[in-house]
Write a protein that holds these residues in place. Structure first.
Motif, PDB file in Angstrom:
ATOM      1  N   UNK A 125      49.488 -22.052  10.823  1.00  0.00           N
ATOM      2  CA  UNK A 125      49.705 -23.254  11.619  1.00  0.00           C
ATOM      3  C   UNK A 125      48.624 -23.398  12.685  1.00  0.00           C
ATOM      4  N   UNK A 126      48.296 -22.312  13.372  1.00  0.00           N
ATOM      5  CA  UNK A 126      47.288 -22.369  14.422  1.00  0.00           C
ATOM      6  C   UNK A 126      45.925 -22.750  13.851  1.00  0.00           C
ATOM      7  N   UNK A 127      45.582 -22.196  12.695  1.00  0.00           N
ATOM      8  CA  UNK A 127      44.300 -22.536  12.087  1.00  0.00           C
ATOM      9  C   UNK A 127      44.255 -24.004  11.695  1.00  0.00           C
ATOM     10  N   UNK A 128      45.389 -24.516  11.196  1.00  0.00           N
ATOM     11  CA  UNK A 128      45.445 -25.945  10.858  1.00  0.00           C
ATOM     12  C   UNK A 128      45.247 -26.794  12.113  1.00  0.00           C
ATOM     13  N   UNK A 129      45.916 -26.407  13.201  1.00  0.00           N
ATOM     14  CA  UNK A 129      45.830 -27.188  14.433  1.00  0.00           C
ATOM     15  C   UNK A 129      44.413 -27.146  15.008  1.00  0.00           C
ATOM     16  N   UNK A 130      43.806 -25.975  15.026  1.00  0.00           N
ATOM     17  CA  UNK A 130      42.449 -25.864  15.549  1.00  0.00           C
ATOM     18  C   UNK A 130      41.445 -26.634  14.687  1.00  0.00           C
ATOM     19  N   UNK A 131      41.758 -26.826  13.429  1.00  0.00           N
ATOM     20  CA  UNK A 131      40.837 -27.512  12.544  1.00  0.00           C
ATOM     21  C   UNK A 131      41.005 -29.018  12.497  1.00  0.00           C
ATOM     22  N   UNK A 132      41.908 -29.574  13.316  1.00  0.00           N
ATOM     23  CA  UNK A 132      42.167 -31.014  13.260  1.00  0.00           C
ATOM     24  C   UNK A 132      40.934 -31.846  13.627  1.00  0.00           C
ATOM     25  N   UNK A 133      40.196 -31.410  14.651  1.00  0.00           N
ATOM     26  CA  UNK A 133      39.013 -32.179  15.061  1.00  0.00           C
ATOM     27  C   UNK A 133      38.010 -32.260  13.923  1.00  0.00           C
ATOM     28  N   UNK A 134      37.797 -31.155  13.233  1.00  0.00           N
ATOM     29  CA  UNK A 134      36.874 -31.161  12.104  1.00  0.00           C
ATOM     30  C   UNK A 134      37.390 -32.070  10.990  1.00  0.00           C
ATOM     31  N   UNK A 135      38.716 -32.093  10.780  1.00  0.00           N
ATOM     32  CA  UNK A 135      39.286 -32.981   9.764  1.00  0.00           C
ATOM     33  C   UNK A 135      39.011 -34.438  10.110  1.00  0.00           C
ATOM     34  N   UNK A 136      39.140 -34.778  11.388  1.00  0.00           N
ATOM     35  CA  UNK A 136      38.863 -36.151  11.804  1.00  0.00           C
ATOM     36  C   UNK A 136      37.408 -36.515  11.539  1.00  0.00           C
ATOM     37  N   UNK A 137      36.515 -35.556  11.716  1.00  0.00           N
ATOM     38  CA  UNK A 137      35.111 -35.812  11.468  1.00  0.00           C
ATOM     39  C   UNK A 137      34.816 -36.074   9.998  1.00  0.00           C
ATOM     40  N   UNK A 138      35.616 -35.480   9.110  1.00  0.00           N
ATOM     41  CA  UNK A 138      35.385 -35.657   7.666  1.00  0.00           C
ATOM     42  C   UNK A 138      36.090 -36.889   7.104  1.00  0.00           C
TER      43      UNK A 138
END
Length: 263
Positions: free
Chosen positions: A238-251
Protein backbone atom coordinates in the motif's frame (compact mmCIF):
# COMPACT_ATOMS: atom_id res chain seq x y z
CA UNK A 1 -30.13 31.31 -9.41
CA UNK A 2 -27.47 28.93 -10.66
CA UNK A 3 -28.56 26.22 -8.24
CA UNK A 4 -32.19 26.72 -9.27
CA UNK A 5 -31.23 26.15 -12.91
CA UNK A 6 -29.31 23.01 -12.02
CA UNK A 7 -32.24 21.69 -9.97
CA UNK A 8 -34.54 22.26 -12.92
CA UNK A 9 -32.36 20.09 -15.15
CA UNK A 10 -33.93 16.66 -14.69
CA UNK A 11 -31.31 15.05 -16.96
CA UNK A 12 -28.53 15.42 -14.37
CA UNK A 13 -28.28 14.45 -10.72
CA UNK A 14 -27.52 17.38 -8.41
CA UNK A 15 -25.93 17.07 -4.96
CA UNK A 16 -26.11 20.05 -2.59
CA UNK A 17 -23.72 19.76 0.37
CA UNK A 18 -22.88 21.95 3.34
CA UNK A 19 -19.16 21.37 3.93
CA UNK A 20 -18.98 22.64 7.51
CA UNK A 21 -18.77 20.35 10.54
CA UNK A 22 -21.81 18.37 11.62
CA UNK A 23 -22.13 20.52 14.75
CA UNK A 24 -22.19 23.74 12.73
CA UNK A 25 -24.66 22.20 10.30
CA UNK A 26 -27.08 21.18 13.05
CA UNK A 27 -26.97 24.66 14.57
CA UNK A 28 -28.34 26.11 11.33
CA UNK A 29 -27.91 25.41 7.64
CA UNK A 30 -29.20 26.45 4.25
CA UNK A 31 -32.46 24.71 3.39
CA UNK A 32 -32.04 21.95 0.83
CA UNK A 33 -28.40 21.17 1.67
CA UNK A 34 -27.18 17.97 3.27
CA UNK A 35 -24.22 17.62 5.61
CA UNK A 36 -20.88 16.56 4.12
CA UNK A 37 -17.80 17.98 5.90
CA UNK A 38 -15.34 19.02 3.21
CA UNK A 39 -12.51 16.64 4.03
CA UNK A 40 -14.84 13.65 4.13
CA UNK A 41 -16.54 14.70 0.91
CA UNK A 42 -13.25 14.83 -0.99
CA UNK A 43 -12.06 11.49 0.36
CA UNK A 44 -15.37 9.66 0.08
CA UNK A 45 -17.06 10.90 -3.07
CA UNK A 46 -18.36 7.34 -3.57
CA UNK A 47 -20.42 7.85 -0.40
CA UNK A 48 -21.58 11.44 -0.93
CA UNK A 49 -21.85 11.51 -4.74
CA UNK A 50 -22.60 8.00 -5.92
CA UNK A 51 -23.90 9.06 -9.34
CA UNK A 52 -21.00 9.45 -11.73
CA UNK A 53 -21.14 12.66 -13.73
CA UNK A 54 -23.46 14.40 -11.29
CA UNK A 55 -23.25 18.10 -10.49
CA UNK A 56 -22.26 19.28 -7.01
CA UNK A 57 -23.06 22.59 -5.30
CA UNK A 58 -21.36 23.47 -2.00
CA UNK A 59 -22.10 25.93 0.78
CA UNK A 60 -20.39 27.18 3.95
CA UNK A 61 -20.62 30.29 6.13
CA UNK A 62 -17.10 31.68 5.84
CA UNK A 63 -16.42 31.76 2.09
CA UNK A 64 -13.38 29.52 2.52
CA UNK A 65 -14.24 25.88 3.01
CA UNK A 66 -16.66 25.57 0.08
CA UNK A 67 -14.25 26.94 -2.56
CA UNK A 68 -11.34 24.88 -1.21
CA UNK A 69 -13.45 21.72 -1.30
CA UNK A 70 -14.75 22.66 -4.75
CA UNK A 71 -11.18 23.09 -5.99
CA UNK A 72 -10.26 19.55 -5.04
CA UNK A 73 -13.46 18.11 -6.47
CA UNK A 74 -12.83 19.95 -9.74
CA UNK A 75 -9.34 18.45 -9.88
CA UNK A 76 -11.02 15.05 -9.61
CA UNK A 77 -13.19 15.79 -12.61
CA UNK A 78 -16.45 16.82 -10.92
CA UNK A 79 -18.62 19.65 -12.22
CA UNK A 80 -18.82 21.71 -9.05
CA UNK A 81 -19.85 25.19 -7.92
CA UNK A 82 -20.27 26.93 -4.57
CA UNK A 83 -22.52 29.60 -3.10
CA UNK A 84 -20.51 32.64 -2.05
CA UNK A 85 -23.21 34.54 -0.14
CA UNK A 86 -24.51 33.74 3.37
CA UNK A 87 -28.00 32.26 3.54
CA UNK A 88 -30.63 34.64 4.97
CA UNK A 89 -31.92 33.54 8.37
CA UNK A 90 -35.34 32.94 6.85
CA UNK A 91 -33.85 30.25 4.60
CA UNK A 92 -31.95 28.46 7.35
CA UNK A 93 -33.13 25.43 9.28
CA UNK A 94 -31.66 23.68 12.30
CA UNK A 95 -31.19 20.03 13.16
CA UNK A 96 -29.37 16.99 11.78
CA UNK A 97 -29.51 16.01 8.14
CA UNK A 98 -31.90 13.30 6.99
CA UNK A 99 -31.50 12.29 3.38
CA UNK A 100 -34.50 11.77 1.13
CA UNK A 101 -35.97 8.30 1.46
CA UNK A 102 -37.99 6.31 -1.08
CA UNK A 103 -41.52 5.31 -0.18
CA UNK A 104 -41.35 2.17 1.96
CA UNK A 105 -43.15 -0.86 0.53
CA UNK A 106 -46.12 -2.36 2.35
CA UNK A 107 -44.65 -5.49 3.96
CA UNK A 108 -45.54 -7.50 7.02
CA UNK A 109 -43.52 -6.50 10.07
CA UNK A 110 -42.66 -8.49 13.16
CA UNK A 111 -41.98 -7.08 16.64
CA UNK A 112 -38.80 -8.04 18.51
CA UNK A 113 -40.78 -9.96 21.14
CA UNK A 114 -42.53 -12.03 18.46
CA UNK A 115 -39.22 -12.77 16.74
CA UNK A 116 -37.74 -13.91 20.06
CA UNK A 117 -40.68 -16.29 20.50
CA UNK A 118 -40.22 -17.70 16.99
CA UNK A 119 -36.53 -18.26 17.68
CA UNK A 120 -37.40 -20.20 20.82
CA UNK A 121 -39.79 -22.43 18.89
CA UNK A 122 -37.27 -22.90 16.07
CA UNK A 123 -37.87 -22.86 12.33
CA UNK A 124 -37.21 -19.17 11.74
CA UNK A 125 -34.45 -18.06 9.40
CA UNK A 126 -33.16 -14.63 10.44
CA UNK A 127 -31.08 -12.78 7.82
CA UNK A 128 -29.18 -9.61 8.66
CA UNK A 129 -28.69 -7.22 5.71
CA UNK A 130 -26.68 -4.65 7.67
CA UNK A 131 -23.15 -3.67 6.70
CA UNK A 132 -20.88 -6.64 7.26
CA UNK A 133 -18.73 -4.65 9.68
CA UNK A 134 -21.81 -3.80 11.74
CA UNK A 135 -22.92 -7.43 11.73
CA UNK A 136 -19.55 -8.69 12.92
CA UNK A 137 -19.49 -6.05 15.67
CA UNK A 138 -22.98 -6.91 16.99
CA UNK A 139 -25.97 -8.82 15.66
CA UNK A 140 -29.06 -10.64 16.85
CA UNK A 141 -28.15 -14.13 18.07
CA UNK A 142 -28.69 -16.73 15.37
CA UNK A 143 -28.74 -14.23 12.50
CA UNK A 144 -27.11 -15.04 9.18
CA UNK A 145 -25.46 -12.20 7.29
CA UNK A 146 -26.10 -11.78 3.58
CA UNK A 147 -25.93 -9.26 0.79
CA UNK A 148 -29.37 -8.21 -0.39
CA UNK A 149 -28.45 -8.78 -4.04
CA UNK A 150 -27.57 -12.43 -3.31
CA UNK A 151 -30.76 -13.37 -1.46
CA UNK A 152 -32.45 -15.11 -4.42
CA UNK A 153 -29.46 -17.41 -4.88
CA UNK A 154 -29.02 -18.02 -1.16
CA UNK A 155 -32.58 -19.21 -0.57
CA UNK A 156 -31.62 -22.78 -1.50
CA UNK A 157 -28.34 -22.69 0.42
CA UNK A 158 -29.52 -21.44 3.81
CA UNK A 159 -31.14 -23.73 6.42
CA UNK A 160 -34.73 -24.92 6.00
CA UNK A 161 -37.28 -22.69 7.68
CA UNK A 162 -40.98 -22.11 8.25
CA UNK A 163 -40.56 -18.33 8.56
CA UNK A 164 -38.05 -15.85 7.11
CA UNK A 165 -37.32 -12.62 8.97
CA UNK A 166 -35.10 -9.91 7.49
CA UNK A 167 -33.36 -7.24 9.52
CA UNK A 168 -30.76 -4.50 9.10
CA UNK A 169 -29.52 -1.55 11.14
CA UNK A 170 -32.86 0.31 11.19
CA UNK A 171 -35.30 -2.01 9.42
CA UNK A 172 -35.60 0.23 6.35
CA UNK A 173 -33.51 -1.85 3.93
CA UNK A 174 -35.07 -5.04 5.32
CA UNK A 175 -38.50 -3.80 4.26
CA UNK A 176 -37.47 -3.37 0.62
CA UNK A 177 -35.70 -6.74 0.62
CA UNK A 178 -38.73 -8.43 2.18
CA UNK A 179 -40.95 -7.11 -0.61
CA UNK A 180 -38.57 -8.57 -3.21
CA UNK A 181 -38.09 -11.89 -1.44
CA UNK A 182 -41.80 -12.46 -0.83
CA UNK A 183 -42.26 -12.75 -4.60
CA UNK A 184 -39.71 -15.57 -4.81
CA UNK A 185 -40.85 -17.96 -2.09
CA UNK A 186 -43.99 -19.38 -0.52
CA UNK A 187 -42.40 -19.15 2.93
CA UNK A 188 -43.80 -16.21 4.95
CA UNK A 189 -41.34 -13.29 4.81
CA UNK A 190 -41.39 -10.45 7.32
CA UNK A 191 -39.15 -7.52 8.26
CA UNK A 192 -38.12 -6.84 11.84
CA UNK A 193 -39.76 -3.69 13.15
CA UNK A 194 -37.01 -1.18 13.90
CA UNK A 195 -34.31 -3.56 12.74
CA UNK A 196 -31.32 -4.31 14.95
CA UNK A 197 -31.75 -0.95 16.68
CA UNK A 198 -35.32 -1.89 17.60
CA UNK A 199 -34.15 -5.24 18.96
CA UNK A 200 -31.53 -3.53 21.10
CA UNK A 201 -33.98 -0.85 22.26
CA UNK A 202 -36.18 -3.71 23.50
CA UNK A 203 -33.29 -4.60 25.85
CA UNK A 204 -32.51 -7.84 24.04
CA UNK A 205 -29.09 -9.46 23.81
CA UNK A 206 -26.70 -9.19 20.89
CA UNK A 207 -23.72 -11.30 19.94
CA UNK A 208 -20.54 -10.49 18.04
CA UNK A 209 -18.40 -12.41 15.60
CA UNK A 210 -18.07 -13.47 11.97
CA UNK A 211 -20.13 -16.64 12.26
CA UNK A 212 -22.94 -17.49 9.80
CA UNK A 213 -21.69 -15.41 6.87
CA UNK A 214 -23.79 -16.49 3.89
CA UNK A 215 -22.15 -13.93 1.57
CA UNK A 216 -18.51 -12.89 1.19
CA UNK A 217 -17.68 -9.59 2.89
CA UNK A 218 -17.42 -7.59 -0.32
CA UNK A 219 -19.89 -4.83 0.61
CA UNK A 220 -17.06 -2.46 1.51
CA UNK A 221 -13.50 -2.11 0.30
CA UNK A 222 -11.20 -2.72 3.21
CA UNK A 223 -8.16 -0.48 3.01
CA UNK A 224 -4.80 -2.12 3.64
CA UNK A 225 -4.15 -0.05 6.75
CA UNK A 226 -7.41 -1.06 8.47
CA UNK A 227 -7.08 -3.52 11.31
CA UNK A 228 -4.10 -4.64 13.31
CA UNK A 229 -3.80 -8.10 11.75
CA UNK A 230 -2.68 -7.04 8.29
CA UNK A 231 0.38 -8.71 6.84
CA UNK A 232 3.51 -6.57 6.65
CA UNK A 233 3.64 -7.24 2.90
CA UNK A 234 0.16 -5.76 2.43
CA UNK A 235 1.09 -2.61 4.30
CA UNK A 236 4.31 -2.23 2.33
CA UNK A 237 2.46 -2.72 -0.96
CA UNK A 238 0.00 0.00 0.00
CA UNK A 239 2.77 2.45 0.90
CA UNK A 240 4.60 1.79 -2.36
CA UNK A 241 1.38 2.38 -4.29
CA UNK A 242 0.78 5.64 -2.44
CA UNK A 243 4.33 6.90 -2.93
CA UNK A 244 4.08 6.10 -6.62
CA UNK A 245 0.93 8.14 -7.25
CA UNK A 246 2.80 11.23 -8.48
CA UNK A 247 4.67 9.15 -11.04
CA UNK A 248 1.37 7.57 -12.14
CA UNK A 249 -0.08 11.03 -12.74
CA UNK A 250 2.93 11.87 -14.88
CA UNK A 251 2.31 8.81 -17.08
CA UNK A 252 -1.48 9.25 -17.34
CA UNK A 253 -2.57 11.93 -19.80
CA UNK A 254 -6.31 11.52 -19.14
CA UNK A 255 -6.74 12.24 -15.44
CA UNK A 256 -7.02 16.08 -15.64
CA UNK A 257 -5.35 16.60 -12.25
CA UNK A 258 -2.93 19.51 -12.03
CA UNK A 259 -0.70 20.29 -9.08
CA UNK A 260 -0.93 24.02 -8.43
CA UNK A 261 2.12 26.09 -7.55
CA UNK A 262 2.06 29.10 -5.25
CA UNK A 263 2.18 32.41 -7.12
Amino acid sequence: AGRARRRADASRTLYCWDVRSAREYEAGHRDGFGSAPGGQLVQETDVFAAVRGARIVLADDDGTRAPITAHWLAQMGWEVAWIDDPAPAARCVAGPWHGAQPVAPAVERIAPAELAALQTDGGVLLIDLARSAAHVAAHIPGAWWALRTQLPRLLDELPARSHIVLTCETGALAGFAAADLARLTDTPVRALEGGNAGWQADARALEAGAQRLASPRIDRYRRPYEGADNAREAMQAYLEWEYGLVAQLGRDATHGFKVLAAS
